[in-house]
Write an enzyme that holds these catalytic residues in place. Structure first.
Site, PDB file in Angstrom:
ATOM      1  N   GLU A 208       8.873  15.842  16.240  1.00 51.62           N
ATOM      2  CA  GLU A 208       9.424  15.698  14.897  1.00 51.62           C
ATOM      3  C   GLU A 208       8.750  16.680  13.946  1.00 51.62           C
ATOM      4  O   GLU A 208       7.543  16.606  13.708  1.00 51.62           O
ATOM      5  CB  GLU A 208       9.236  14.266  14.397  1.00 51.62           C
ATOM      6  CG  GLU A 208       9.917  14.005  13.075  1.00 51.62           C
ATOM      7  CD  GLU A 208       9.782  12.552  12.627  1.00 51.62           C
ATOM      8  OE1 GLU A 208      10.730  12.033  12.026  1.00 51.62           O
ATOM      9  OE2 GLU A 208       8.727  11.946  12.895  1.00 51.62           O
TER      10      GLU A 208
ATOM     11  N   CYS B  15      13.124  10.471   8.340  1.00 49.43           N
ATOM     12  CA  CYS B  15      13.030  10.103   9.750  1.00 49.43           C
ATOM     13  C   CYS B  15      14.398  10.127  10.424  1.00 49.43           C
ATOM     14  O   CYS B  15      14.495  10.266  11.644  1.00 49.43           O
ATOM     15  CB  CYS B  15      12.397   8.726   9.900  1.00 49.43           C
ATOM     16  SG  CYS B  15      13.237   7.454   8.948  1.00 49.43           S
TER      17      CYS B  15
ATOM     18  N   GLU C 242       9.016   1.160  11.430  1.00 49.22           N
ATOM     19  CA  GLU C 242      10.091   2.153  11.360  1.00 49.22           C
ATOM     20  C   GLU C 242       9.405   3.501  11.419  1.00 49.22           C
ATOM     21  O   GLU C 242       8.767   3.937  10.464  1.00 49.22           O
ATOM     22  CB  GLU C 242      10.899   1.960  10.065  1.00 49.22           C
ATOM     23  CG  GLU C 242      12.263   2.622  10.103  1.00 49.22           C
ATOM     24  CD  GLU C 242      12.209   4.051   9.601  1.00 49.22           C
ATOM     25  OE1 GLU C 242      12.200   4.961  10.464  1.00 49.22           O
ATOM     26  OE2 GLU C 242      12.174   4.264   8.393  1.00 49.22           O
TER      27      GLU C 242
ATOM     28  N   LYS D  85       0.857  -1.180   0.000  1.00 53.79           N
ATOM     29  CA  LYS D  85       0.000   0.000   0.000  1.00 53.79           C
ATOM     30  C   LYS D  85       0.896   1.233   0.000  1.00 53.79           C
ATOM     31  O   LYS D  85       1.475   1.596   1.014  1.00 53.79           O
ATOM     32  CB  LYS D  85      -0.907   0.001   1.233  1.00 53.79           C
ATOM     33  CG  LYS D  85      -2.244   0.753   1.049  1.00 53.79           C
ATOM     34  CD  LYS D  85      -2.135   2.250   0.876  1.00 53.79           C
ATOM     35  CE  LYS D  85      -1.889   2.957   2.180  1.00 53.79           C
ATOM     36  NZ  LYS D  85      -1.908   4.461   1.999  1.00 53.79           N
TER      37      LYS D  85
END
Length: 496
Positions: free
Chosen positions: A398, A299, A265, A192
């Site tokens: 973040e 990330c 992750e 996906k």
């Protein structure tokens, strides 16, 4: 201000060239198919803030169809030897490489990353597929000592149908990370892609036709509901997800109902430590690249710059020059930085810039829209804040954009406390000439990756993943093969 009409003309030409009459739908059972419900969504070109085309929106029934195709293909794919599967994967890799330019241009069109970076992403994703094909061929079972009256051995078996939910920042690179490991170990895949960036992934799957057996690789397009149907499907026996911590938690909850193992992750708020004995010029130039590469939409971006107070002034002189030298513009041109990937994210990054100001941090660079960027699109200047305190939200959350935060320290213990003082533990950078200190820091940092005197050290063979809320499991190295296999112990009596 750049000429918006010239950029728009260029991108409209790219869309005509790359899309044309080609169909971008789900890829199931070796064919491109439309979603059953008839709904569609429209990924945007972030450089001109206009839709590229419409793509079918999948529902749970479409996911069922993809899972059924993957289930039907599993027995045949699993029956191949690792060497034979490796040969097939390398053949697919060769086809992808033949279409390297097309895939890179699609990536630039939908993500907004500079074309040079897109080419690197495509090539690296292909190399990961080739790496897993080779490493899986050498993965062997074990024969423990079963004593004189029995033979014991351990088999490593694939799970079966696996699900991969991809992020929008590195679509083909992460396709190589996840699908390469899953297929090399004998699993089949239901992928996906992110709804913002499905096109390059669809095209890569289409290029597997006639190479991979039908149903081995399937792609279903859609939003978070489609992803939830993948992560919660009772016939998908392993799920791998890359994305934000909140969505990762939802994936884990959905998978828990069927006790489906997950690889997650997730986010990072990665420290970049500069000690007084470091090559400060090298550290400063690397720091700018570490936090601003891919527009900070990584990330593993090095966003929290922890600089020893004795070298702060020297560091900032070089670092701010490096930040100022970054060019921003049309990603199909020779620039350092294109637009952010999509409108919602662009608005979020701008909100964090305003938050930094309101929290009392000092704006050292950027903070607005680049004057040399195209008139349309989701652009943010490379931005730097100083006078940042560890407890500020901008130092804890973040941002995922071209924004870095400078803090200082005086003692080693203080640096480690600040570096480890977030909920994340993904990556870290350290600049020091002291080898003993480097080893000590590597042990003391709560991070899955520690890069000393450089940054971005993830290559085929080195595992990548996080501590704490940065995730579960490892990708990239041979450890990724363990994520896609389950051990079976067998002990046969020899005295009967």
């Amino acid at each position: 201000m750049a000429d918006g009409s010239e950029t728009r003309d260029r991108h409209e030409s790219e869309i005509r060239s790359l899309i044309g009459e080609r169909e971008f739908g789900n890829y199931v059972g070796g064919e491109t198919v439309l979603a059953s419900a008839g709904a569609t969504f429209a990924p945007e070109d972030p450089t001109i803030a206009e839709p590229i085309m419409t793509v079918p929106e999948s529902d749970a029934g479409d996911v069922d169809d993809a899972v059924a195709a993957a289930s039907d293909a599993f027995a045949e794919w699993r029956a191949l030897t690792p060497l034979d599967r490796g040969d097939v994967l390398r053949e697919w890799s060769a086809v992808l490489r033949d279409h390297h330019d097309e895939l890179a241009r699609l990536t630039t069109l939908e993500v907004g990353k500079p074309i040079a970076a897109a080419r690197e992403d495509v090539e690296t994703g292909i190399r990961f597929v080739e790496y897993y094909a080779s490493v899986a061929a050498g993965k062997e079972g074990r024969v423990p000592d079963g004593g004189t009256d029995a033979l014991a051995y351990v088999e490593e078996e694939p799970y079966g149908v696996t699900g991969q939910i991809l992020p929008w920042n590195y679509p083909l690179l992460l396709l190589g990370w996840k699908v390469g490991a899953a297929l090399a170990t004998g699993n089949t895949c239901v992928v996906k892609p992110a709804e913002q960036t499905p096109l390059a992934t669809i095209r890569a799957a289409q290029l597997s036709a006639g190479v991979l057996p039908d149903g081995v690789l399937n792609v279903v397009n859609g939003s978070g509901e489609t992803g939830a149907a993948v992560s919660g499907h009772d016939a998908i026996r392993k799920v791998s997800f890359t994305g934000s911590v909140p969505v990762g938690r939802e994936v884990m909850r959905a998978a828990a109902d069927d006790v489906t193992p997950v690889t997650l992750e997730l986010g990072g708020k990665n420290p970049f430590l500069v000690f007084p004995d470091a090559d400060v010029e090298d550290a400063a130039e690397t720091a700018a690249a570490a936090g601003l590469y891919n527009n900070g939409q990584s990330c593993d971006s090095g966003t929290r710059l922890l600089v020893h107070e004795d070298v702060e002034a020297e560091f900032l002189d070089v670092y701010l020059d490096a930040v100022a030298s970054r060019t921003v513009g049309d990603p199909f041109a020779d620039v350092s930085q294109g637009p952010l990937c999509h409108r919602e994210h662009w608005e979020s990054v701008r909100d964090y810039v305003e938050l930094g100001k309101s929290e009392g941090a000092t704006l050292l660079a950027g903070g607005g829209r680049p004057t040399d960027a195209p008139t349309d699109g989701y652009y943010v200047e490379p931005t730097v804040f100083g006078d940042v305190e560890p407890g500020m939200r901008i130092a804890q959350e973040e941002v995922f954009g071209p924004v870095q935060f400078v803090m200082t320290f005086s003692e080693y213990e203080e640096a480690i406390e600040v570096a480890n003082g977030t909920e994340y533990g993904l990556a870290s950078g350290v600049f020091t000439r002291d080898v003993a200190r480097a080893h000590r820091i590597a042990s003391d940092l709560d991070a899955g990756s520690v890069w000393v005197n450089h940054y971005f050290g993830t290559v085929p063979g080195t595992p990548f993943g996080g501590f704490k809320q940065s995730g579960i499991g490892r990708e990239c190295g041979s450890e990724a093969l363990d994520e896609y296999t389950q051990s079976k112990s067998v002990r046969i009596a020899l005295d009967r």
